[in-house]
Structures are given as structure tokens and as C-alpha cells.
Scaffold this motif. Structure first.
Motif, PDB file in Angstrom:
ATOM      1  N   LYS A 180      58.740  22.091  54.298  1.00 35.57           N
ATOM      2  CA  LYS A 180      60.026  22.680  54.973  1.00 35.57           C
ATOM      3  C   LYS A 180      60.289  23.431  53.943  1.00 35.57           C
ATOM      4  O   LYS A 180      61.673  23.087  52.845  1.00 35.57           O
ATOM      5  CB  LYS A 180      60.924  21.349  55.132  1.00 35.57           C
ATOM      6  N   VAL A 181      60.366  24.718  53.923  1.00 40.12           N
ATOM      7  CA  VAL A 181      60.864  25.969  53.136  1.00 40.12           C
ATOM      8  C   VAL A 181      61.432  26.862  53.958  1.00 40.12           C
ATOM      9  O   VAL A 181      61.171  26.828  55.291  1.00 40.12           O
ATOM     10  CB  VAL A 181      59.641  26.549  52.306  1.00 40.12           C
ATOM     11  N   VAL A 182      62.608  27.351  53.578  1.00 39.71           N
ATOM     12  CA  VAL A 182      63.515  28.135  54.155  1.00 39.71           C
ATOM     13  C   VAL A 182      62.934  29.556  54.444  1.00 39.71           C
ATOM     14  O   VAL A 182      63.041  30.002  55.483  1.00 39.71           O
ATOM     15  CB  VAL A 182      64.878  28.225  53.732  1.00 39.71           C
ATOM     16  N   ARG A 183      62.483  30.091  53.236  1.00 37.10           N
ATOM     17  CA  ARG A 183      61.902  31.224  53.390  1.00 37.10           C
ATOM     18  C   ARG A 183      60.199  31.406  53.326  1.00 37.10           C
ATOM     19  O   ARG A 183      59.649  30.679  52.583  1.00 37.10           O
ATOM     20  CB  ARG A 183      62.378  32.240  52.167  1.00 37.10           C
ATOM     21  N   ASP A 184      59.652  32.222  54.186  1.00 33.34           N
ATOM     22  CA  ASP A 184      57.852  32.439  54.123  1.00 33.34           C
ATOM     23  C   ASP A 184      57.652  32.770  52.775  1.00 33.34           C
ATOM     24  O   ASP A 184      56.745  32.118  52.364  1.00 33.34           O
ATOM     25  CB  ASP A 184      57.845  33.588  55.159  1.00 33.34           C
ATOM     26  N   VAL A 185      58.348  33.329  52.043  1.00 30.74           N
ATOM     27  CA  VAL A 185      57.966  33.926  50.492  1.00 30.74           C
ATOM     28  C   VAL A 185      57.624  32.753  49.893  1.00 30.74           C
ATOM     29  O   VAL A 185      56.779  32.470  48.714  1.00 30.74           O
ATOM     30  CB  VAL A 185      58.924  34.793  50.108  1.00 30.74           C
ATOM     31  N   ASP A 186      58.340  31.385  50.016  1.00 31.00           N
ATOM     32  CA  ASP A 186      58.443  30.232  49.295  1.00 31.00           C
ATOM     33  C   ASP A 186      57.184  29.204  49.806  1.00 31.00           C
ATOM     34  O   ASP A 186      57.141  28.151  49.137  1.00 31.00           O
ATOM     35  CB  ASP A 186      59.648  29.559  49.471  1.00 31.00           C
ATOM     36  N   ARG A 187      56.549  29.636  50.953  1.00 30.60           N
ATOM     37  CA  ARG A 187      55.637  28.905  51.292  1.00 30.60           C
ATOM     38  C   ARG A 187      54.282  28.293  50.252  1.00 30.60           C
ATOM     39  O   ARG A 187      53.762  29.376  49.901  1.00 30.60           O
ATOM     40  CB  ARG A 187      54.835  29.148  52.837  1.00 30.60           C
ATOM     41  N   PRO A 188      53.911  27.022  50.251  1.00 26.79           N
ATOM     42  CA  PRO A 188      53.016  26.682  49.081  1.00 26.79           C
ATOM     43  C   PRO A 188      51.689  26.528  49.814  1.00 26.79           C
ATOM     44  O   PRO A 188      51.263  26.576  51.144  1.00 26.79           O
ATOM     45  CB  PRO A 188      53.403  25.181  48.688  1.00 26.79           C
ATOM     46  N   LEU A 189      50.553  26.273  48.962  1.00 23.87           N
ATOM     47  CA  LEU A 189      49.331  26.093  49.649  1.00 23.87           C
ATOM     48  C   LEU A 189      49.159  24.849  49.901  1.00 23.87           C
ATOM     49  O   LEU A 189      49.752  23.711  49.572  1.00 23.87           O
ATOM     50  CB  LEU A 189      48.136  26.355  48.385  1.00 23.87           C
ATOM     51  N   ASN A 190      48.153  24.528  50.918  1.00 20.71           N
ATOM     52  CA  ASN A 190      47.826  23.190  51.326  1.00 20.71           C
ATOM     53  C   ASN A 190      46.499  22.762  50.455  1.00 20.71           C
ATOM     54  O   ASN A 190      46.181  23.425  49.901  1.00 20.71           O
ATOM     55  CB  ASN A 190      47.626  22.977  52.814  1.00 20.71           C
TER      56      ASN A 190
END
Length: 179
Positions: free
Chosen positions: A17-27
Motif C-alpha cells: 500500500k504505497v501512495v506513489r508508484d516511485v515508492d513501490r518496493p521489491l517483492n
């Protein structure tokens, strides 16, 4: 001769649950893939005298996990233009690379990286590496190209694709539809 290695960030998590795509982490799969690719790079003896990367969290985490396997520090210059960039924008970044750098690593995103390879490497019916890139440039994949001349001279159809490594080539469990 100049060498440009492109690395697409590893698989990221869409469930976070991140607001911005740039903050999306690795799985988890992405972390494993980046470390395995790093170990493979170490085995190949790859080295870089300049690293440029997107500011995305998934790129930073890819580099962090890659270093675990690679065993050497990578200190990227962050360039905001690389984030979700087109091939044309990535080419602008390449044209501005320091001429003193012979072996550059660029870490970023698709479709820009794939489009960049297809723009720079001539379409030769006997080039199976290029065909593989054209089929798909998966997450955590590496494309290595060489060029004659200066970074500012890099242009369409002027590169030689010397290497294309996909995580699934190193560990079949990292192929599509595997977690």
C-alpha cells in the motif's frame, strides 16, 4: 570502446500500500532474482566505473540486493530522467555520460530499456540476442552493449549487443508465474 550495461529493476510488489508508484518496493521473487544476477555478474567479472539509476525505491532495492550477490559496492548517480523514461530520454542521459567512463551501468525501467536496446542495436535476422530482447525484457534482466567512439556519438543502429541475461536463465524458478 564503451560498454553500457542496462539492468531492469527486479520484480516489485503491487500488493504494498504505497501512495506513489516511485515508492513501490521489491517483492520476494525480485530480491532473490537481483541477488542471483549479482552472483552471476561476479562470476563473469563485470565491473563498472560509473553507475546511473532511477530514483525509484524498487531500483534502489534492486541495487542493494544485487550488491549482496555481486560482492562489490555500486554507488549510483541518481538521475530523475531515468524514472519511467522513453528510449529517447535514456539516449539523452547516455549522451551526457562522462567520457572518462568506459563501463557504465544504467538501472531503470521498461519499456524504455527494451526500446533503447531495440533502437541502438541493428535488426539483423541472425542476432538471436536481439530477438530475445524484442520478445521480452523481464525484470532483473541485463543487456550489455558496446559502442565505438564517445558517449555523445551513441546513435540508432550503432551498438553491438554482447550479452542478455534473464533471471530465469540462471534459475528456472525465477521464470514467469513463479513466486
Amino acid at each position: 570502446m564503451k560498454t553500457l550495461t542496462l539492468l531492469r529493476h527486479a520484480k516489485s510488489g503491487w500488493d504494498d500500500k504505497v501512495v506513489r508508484d516511485v515508492d513501490r518496493p521489491l517483492n520476494g521473487k525480485g530480491k532473490r532474482a537481483a541477488a542471483i544476477v549479482g552472483r552471476h555478474w561476479r562470476g563473469l567479472g563485470l565491473s563498472f566505473d560509473h553507475v546511473v539509476a532511477s530514483p525509484a525505491a524498487r531500483v534502489a532495492e534492486t541495487i542493494e540486493e544485487l550488491v549482496r550477490g555481486y560482492g562489490d559496492t555500486l554507488t549510483p548517480v541518481i538521475d530523475r530522467r531515468i524514472y519511467l523514461a522513453s528510449a529517447v530520454t535514456l539516449l539523452d542521459v547516455i549522451h551526457e555520460l562522462p567520457e572518462s567512463a568506459e563501463n557504465v551501468l544504467m538501472v531503470g525501467h521498461n519499456p524504455g530499456l527494451e526500446d533503447l536496446v531495440l533502437m541502438l542495436v541493428p535488426d539483423d535476422s541472425t542476432d538471436t540476442l536481439r530477438d530475445t530482447v524484442e520478445e521480452k525484457f523481464p525484470t532483473a534482466s541485463t543487456a550489455e552493449m558496446t559502442f565505438q567512439g564517445k558517449w555523445s556519438d551513441v546513435a540508432q543502429n550503432r551498438a553491438m549487443l554482447t550479452r542478455f541475461i534473464r533471471p530465469r536463465d540462471l534459475d528456472p524458478a525465477l521464470g514467469p508465474d513463479q513466486d
